[in-house]
Structure formats: C-alpha cells, structure tokens
Design a protein around this motif. Structure first.
Motif, PDB file in Angstrom:
ATOM      1  N   GLY A   1       0.816  -1.211   0.000  1.00 50.18           N
ATOM      2  CA  GLY A   1       0.000   0.000   0.000  1.00 50.18           C
ATOM      3  C   GLY A   1       0.850   1.261   0.000  1.00 50.18           C
ATOM      4  N   MET A   2       1.906   1.247   0.800  1.00 53.28           N
ATOM      5  CA  MET A   2       2.808   2.404   0.844  1.00 53.28           C
ATOM      6  C   MET A   2       3.567   2.569  -0.464  1.00 53.28           C
ATOM      7  SD  MET A   2       4.179   2.177   4.766  1.00 53.28           S
ATOM      8  CE  MET A   2       5.214   3.631   4.640  1.00 53.28           C
ATOM      9  N   LYS A   3       3.925   1.469  -1.104  1.00 54.06           N
ATOM     10  CA  LYS A   3       4.611   1.560  -2.399  1.00 54.06           C
ATOM     11  C   LYS A   3       3.727   2.258  -3.432  1.00 54.06           C
ATOM     12  CE  LYS A   3       7.737  -2.394  -2.035  1.00 54.06           C
ATOM     13  NZ  LYS A   3       9.002  -1.789  -2.399  1.00 54.06           N
ATOM     14  N   GLU A   4       2.417   1.991  -3.375  1.00 61.08           N
ATOM     15  CA  GLU A   4       1.487   2.641  -4.294  1.00 61.08           C
ATOM     16  C   GLU A   4       1.261   4.106  -3.908  1.00 61.08           C
ATOM     17  OE1 GLU A   4       0.197   1.422  -7.145  1.00 61.08           O
ATOM     18  OE2 GLU A   4       1.441  -0.356  -6.783  1.00 61.08           O
TER      19      GLU A   4
ATOM     20  N   GLU B   1       8.408   5.920  -5.590  1.00 57.03           N
ATOM     21  CA  GLU B   1       9.792   6.412  -5.495  1.00 57.03           C
ATOM     22  C   GLU B   1      10.652   5.568  -6.413  1.00 57.03           C
ATOM     23  OE1 GLU B   1      13.298   8.142  -3.557  1.00 57.03           O
ATOM     24  OE2 GLU B   1      11.288   8.446  -2.749  1.00 57.03           O
ATOM     25  N   TRP B   2      11.489   6.215  -7.214  1.00 58.79           N
ATOM     26  CA  TRP B   2      12.388   5.477  -8.098  1.00 58.79           C
ATOM     27  C   TRP B   2      13.374   4.653  -7.294  1.00 58.79           C
ATOM     28  CZ3 TRP B   2      11.559   4.573 -12.966  1.00 58.79           C
ATOM     29  CH2 TRP B   2      10.853   5.496 -13.740  1.00 58.79           C
ATOM     30  N   ARG B   3      13.592   3.425  -7.729  1.00 56.73           N
ATOM     31  CA  ARG B   3      14.655   2.602  -7.155  1.00 56.73           C
ATOM     32  C   ARG B   3      15.991   3.201  -7.598  1.00 56.73           C
ATOM     33  NH1 ARG B   3      12.979  -2.396  -5.187  1.00 56.73           N
ATOM     34  NH2 ARG B   3      10.884  -3.030  -5.836  1.00 56.73           N
ATOM     35  N   PRO B   4      17.049   2.951  -6.849  1.00 51.94           N
ATOM     36  CA  PRO B   4      18.357   3.462  -7.271  1.00 51.94           C
ATOM     37  C   PRO B   4      18.782   2.977  -8.660  1.00 51.94           C
ATOM     38  CG  PRO B   4      18.464   2.723  -5.007  1.00 51.94           C
ATOM     39  CD  PRO B   4      17.115   2.314  -5.534  1.00 51.94           C
ATOM     40  N   ASP B   5      18.364   1.762  -9.033  1.00 53.23           N
ATOM     41  CA  ASP B   5      18.720   1.249 -10.361  1.00 53.23           C
ATOM     42  C   ASP B   5      17.739   1.713 -11.445  1.00 53.23           C
ATOM     43  OD1 ASP B   5      16.447  -0.288  -9.947  1.00 53.23           O
ATOM     44  OD2 ASP B   5      17.495  -2.227 -10.036  1.00 53.23           O
TER      45      ASP B   5
ATOM     46  N   SER C   1      14.738   0.888 -12.087  1.00 53.74           N
ATOM     47  CA  SER C   1      13.951  -0.163 -12.731  1.00 53.74           C
ATOM     48  C   SER C   1      12.445   0.070 -12.602  1.00 53.74           C
ATOM     49  CB  SER C   1      14.317  -1.536 -12.158  1.00 53.74           C
ATOM     50  OG  SER C   1      14.035  -1.578 -10.771  1.00 53.74           O
ATOM     51  N   ASP C   2      12.006   0.686 -11.518  1.00 58.46           N
ATOM     52  CA  ASP C   2      10.587   1.010 -11.347  1.00 58.46           C
ATOM     53  C   ASP C   2      10.433   2.005 -10.198  1.00 58.46           C
ATOM     54  OD1 ASP C   2      10.464  -0.393  -8.832  1.00 58.46           O
ATOM     55  OD2 ASP C   2      10.000  -2.256  -9.871  1.00 58.46           O
ATOM     56  N   ARG C   3       9.182   2.368  -9.919  1.00 58.59           N
ATOM     57  CA  ARG C   3       8.901   3.340  -8.856  1.00 58.59           C
ATOM     58  C   ARG C   3       8.280   2.648  -7.643  1.00 58.59           C
ATOM     59  NH1 ARG C   3       8.334   9.115 -10.609  1.00 58.59           N
ATOM     60  NH2 ARG C   3       7.128   9.190  -8.693  1.00 58.59           N
ATOM     61  N   LYS C   4       8.877   1.559  -7.221  1.00 57.81           N
ATOM     62  CA  LYS C   4       8.383   0.776  -6.082  1.00 57.81           C
ATOM     63  C   LYS C   4       9.458   0.649  -5.000  1.00 57.81           C
ATOM     64  CE  LYS C   4       4.590  -0.832  -8.251  1.00 57.81           C
ATOM     65  NZ  LYS C   4       3.363  -0.119  -8.088  1.00 57.81           N
ATOM     66  N   SER C   5      10.248   1.679  -4.813  1.00 58.72           N
ATOM     67  CA  SER C   5      11.362   1.586  -3.887  1.00 58.72           C
ATOM     68  C   SER C   5      10.964   1.741  -2.424  1.00 58.72           C
ATOM     69  CB  SER C   5      12.412   2.642  -4.238  1.00 58.72           C
ATOM     70  OG  SER C   5      13.575   2.473  -3.478  1.00 58.72           O
ATOM     71  N   PHE C   6       9.984   2.600  -2.131  1.00 56.98           N
ATOM     72  CA  PHE C   6       9.676   2.942  -0.742  1.00 56.98           C
ATOM     73  C   PHE C   6       8.404   2.274  -0.273  1.00 56.98           C
ATOM     74  CE2 PHE C   6       7.713   5.479   2.569  1.00 56.98           C
ATOM     75  CZ  PHE C   6       8.767   5.656   3.445  1.00 56.98           C
TER      76      PHE C   6
ATOM     77  N   SER D   1      21.688  -5.896   2.352  1.00 56.10           N
ATOM     78  CA  SER D   1      21.820  -6.479   1.010  1.00 56.10           C
ATOM     79  C   SER D   1      20.994  -5.712  -0.013  1.00 56.10           C
ATOM     80  CB  SER D   1      21.398  -7.955   1.025  1.00 56.10           C
ATOM     81  OG  SER D   1      19.987  -8.088   1.107  1.00 56.10           O
ATOM     82  N   ARG D   2      19.850  -5.161   0.404  1.00 55.12           N
ATOM     83  CA  ARG D   2      18.995  -4.426  -0.530  1.00 55.12           C
ATOM     84  C   ARG D   2      19.655  -3.130  -0.998  1.00 55.12           C
ATOM     85  NH1 ARG D   2      16.407  -7.452  -3.110  1.00 55.12           N
ATOM     86  NH2 ARG D   2      14.763  -5.969  -3.588  1.00 55.12           N
ATOM     87  N   VAL D   3      20.380  -2.486  -0.103  1.00 60.23           N
ATOM     88  CA  VAL D   3      21.119  -1.274  -0.489  1.00 60.23           C
ATOM     89  C   VAL D   3      22.305  -1.656  -1.368  1.00 60.23           C
ATOM     90  CG1 VAL D   3      22.479   0.677   0.378  1.00 60.23           C
ATOM     91  CG2 VAL D   3      20.358   0.010   1.554  1.00 60.23           C
ATOM     92  N   GLN D   4      23.024  -2.716  -0.982  1.00 59.83           N
ATOM     93  CA  GLN D   4      24.182  -3.160  -1.755  1.00 59.83           C
ATOM     94  C   GLN D   4      23.790  -3.628  -3.160  1.00 59.83           C
ATOM     95  OE1 GLN D   4      27.486  -2.856  -0.851  1.00 59.83           O
ATOM     96  NE2 GLN D   4      26.478  -1.652   0.734  1.00 59.83           N
ATOM     97  N   ALA D   5      22.594  -4.199  -3.289  1.00 60.11           N
ATOM     98  CA  ALA D   5      22.117  -4.677  -4.591  1.00 60.11           C
ATOM     99  C   ALA D   5      21.598  -3.536  -5.459  1.00 60.11           C
ATOM    100  CB  ALA D   5      21.017  -5.717  -4.399  1.00 60.11           C
ATOM    101  N   ASP D   6      21.611  -2.317  -4.921  1.00 62.70           N
ATOM    102  CA  ASP D   6      21.145  -1.130  -5.641  1.00 62.70           C
ATOM    103  C   ASP D   6      19.647  -1.194  -5.939  1.00 62.70           C
ATOM    104  OD1 ASP D   6      21.937   1.404  -6.502  1.00 62.70           O
ATOM    105  OD2 ASP D   6      22.147   0.767  -8.590  1.00 62.70           O
ATOM    106  N   ARG D   7      18.891  -1.867  -5.047  1.00 60.86           N
ATOM    107  CA  ARG D   7      17.444  -1.979  -5.199  1.00 60.86           C
ATOM    108  C   ARG D   7      16.701  -0.977  -4.309  1.00 60.86           C
ATOM    109  NH1 ARG D   7      15.188  -3.738  -9.188  1.00 60.86           N
ATOM    110  NH2 ARG D   7      13.527  -4.788  -8.098  1.00 60.86           N
ATOM    111  N   HIS D   8      17.385  -0.470  -3.263  1.00 65.48           N
ATOM    112  CA  HIS D   8      16.749   0.466  -2.342  1.00 65.48           C
ATOM    113  C   HIS D   8      17.730   1.520  -1.852  1.00 65.48           C
ATOM    114  CE1 HIS D   8      12.877  -1.492  -1.940  1.00 65.48           C
ATOM    115  NE2 HIS D   8      13.500  -2.643  -1.908  1.00 65.48           N
ATOM    116  N   HIS D   9      17.161   2.658  -1.478  1.00 63.92           N
ATOM    117  CA  HIS D   9      17.906   3.697  -0.776  1.00 63.92           C
ATOM    118  C   HIS D   9      17.947   3.312   0.698  1.00 63.92           C
ATOM    119  CE1 HIS D   9      17.428   6.214  -4.354  1.00 63.92           C
ATOM    120  NE2 HIS D   9      16.148   5.871  -4.340  1.00 63.92           N
ATOM    121  N   TRP D  10      18.871   3.895   1.441  1.00 55.53           N
ATOM    122  CA  TRP D  10      18.976   3.562   2.863  1.00 55.53           C
ATOM    123  C   TRP D  10      17.680   3.866   3.610  1.00 55.53           C
ATOM    124  CZ3 TRP D  10      18.206   7.169   6.605  1.00 55.53           C
ATOM    125  CH2 TRP D  10      18.300   8.515   6.218  1.00 55.53           C
ATOM    126  N   TYR D  11      16.998   4.949   3.241  1.00 49.14           N
ATOM    127  CA  TYR D  11      15.774   5.314   3.955  1.00 49.14           C
ATOM    128  C   TYR D  11      14.618   4.373   3.626  1.00 49.14           C
ATOM    129  CZ  TYR D  11      15.324   8.018  -0.407  1.00 49.14           C
ATOM    130  OH  TYR D  11      15.307   8.406  -1.718  1.00 49.14           O
TER     131      TYR D  11
END
Length: 183
Positions: free
Chosen positions: A75-78, A82-86, A88-93, A130-140
C-alpha cells in the motif's frame, strides 16, 4: 520445555543465520539473491518454530504479522512512488524484503524471546544491508521497511511467556522501547 524443543528452537535460529551467506561475488545479483534467501529463511523460521512447538496461536500470529506487513508495504509503495536506485521502477519505498524480514524477526523475538530474536534480527539487518548493496533500495527505504516490520511484528504477536514484555512507545518528543518484567 523438552530437550527436543530447545534443540529445534536453536536449530531453526542457526538455520536462518546459515542461510544468510555473504554473496559469493560482490555483484548486485549476488547481494539480491543473498537478501532474498535470508528473507525467505526468516519467514520459514517464523512459521516453522510455532509448528515445531505445537504453538498454533503463535503460527496464526506469525502469519498475521507477515501478512499485515506485506499489505501495508505494498500500500505504501502505491501511495509513495519512489524510483529505485537502479531506476527499474517506482516501487522503492519502503523495502518489502526488509519489512518482511523484520516482521518475522520481531514475531520470533516477541513470541519466543531473545535467544531466537537476536539471531533473527541480525539476519533481518543483513537483508536490509543487502537491498542497499544490490542497488534496489535507498537507505531510507530500508529504515522505513525495518520500522514497519518491527512495529507490525510487535503489535500483532503476543508473548508466549508474559513475564517479560518489550513495548515500543512514541510521543511528541521522541520514542523508545520499554522493558517490563514481572517477578
């Protein structure tokens, strides 16, 4: 508690940590896979420990905690695209892997105690890292996911042993965790 139950309890905790290997190669895919495997191991432990113990109320609470966390996360993603660091989509947060891992860890901690809760939280922290290292998420994204999972796990899961309670609290000037013990 029988010797079998103690061994099963610690065996599941050790299995969750053993499933959290560092990626063989420091690639985005390696970090992504390691985080996913660790998240899945935590979810299996969160439902596996109650099954081994014959704790059907704990199984329902674990399912409710993980399910509610997933619903809130998506629900929060919708609501907050937020753009993922890579890119790929706007489902980062927020981070879904992290929220689910922390919901499982908080459920284990709250229901069965620190002996299984501490290893589970270490594994959940690895998932976030791992999610930050994989460039899939921001630290926040990871911090928000961890907070969401932790709060959901603590609110939905009750202690099997109610002599010790850990209660999160928040107010206008801050927040924290209260520890209550009954002797």
């Amino acid at each position: 508690m029988t010797l079998f139950h103690r061994r099963a309890r610690y065996g599941l905790a050790a299995a969750a940590l053993a499933c959290a290997p560092l990626p063989a190669q420091a690639s985005d895919k390696g970090w992504d896979d390691a985080g996913t495997i660790t998240r899945d191991a935590l979810m299996i432990a969160a439902v596996g420990v109650p099954v081994v113990k014959g704790d059907w109320q704990g199984l329902l609470q674990a399912g409710g905690s993980i399910g509610a966390t997933k619903l809130l996360t998506y629900g929060m993603k919708e609501a907050f695209p937020e753009w993922r660091p890579d890119r790929s989509d706007r489902k980062s947060f927020p981070s879904g892997h992290t929220s689910t891992a922390f919901a499982a860890a908080a459920t284990l901690q709250n229901r069965y105690g620190w002996e299984i809760g501490i290893p589970a939280h270490v594994a959940a922290a690895f998932v976030g890292f791992s999610r930050v290292q994989a460039d899939r998420h921001h630290w926040y994204d990871v911090v928000a996911g961890a907070a969401l999972g932790e709060v959901t796990g603590l609110l939905i899961t009750s202690k099997q042993n109610d002599r010790v309670q850990v209660v999160p609290w928040a107010g206008r000037d801050g927040g924290g965790v209260a520890l209550a013990m009954r002797f």
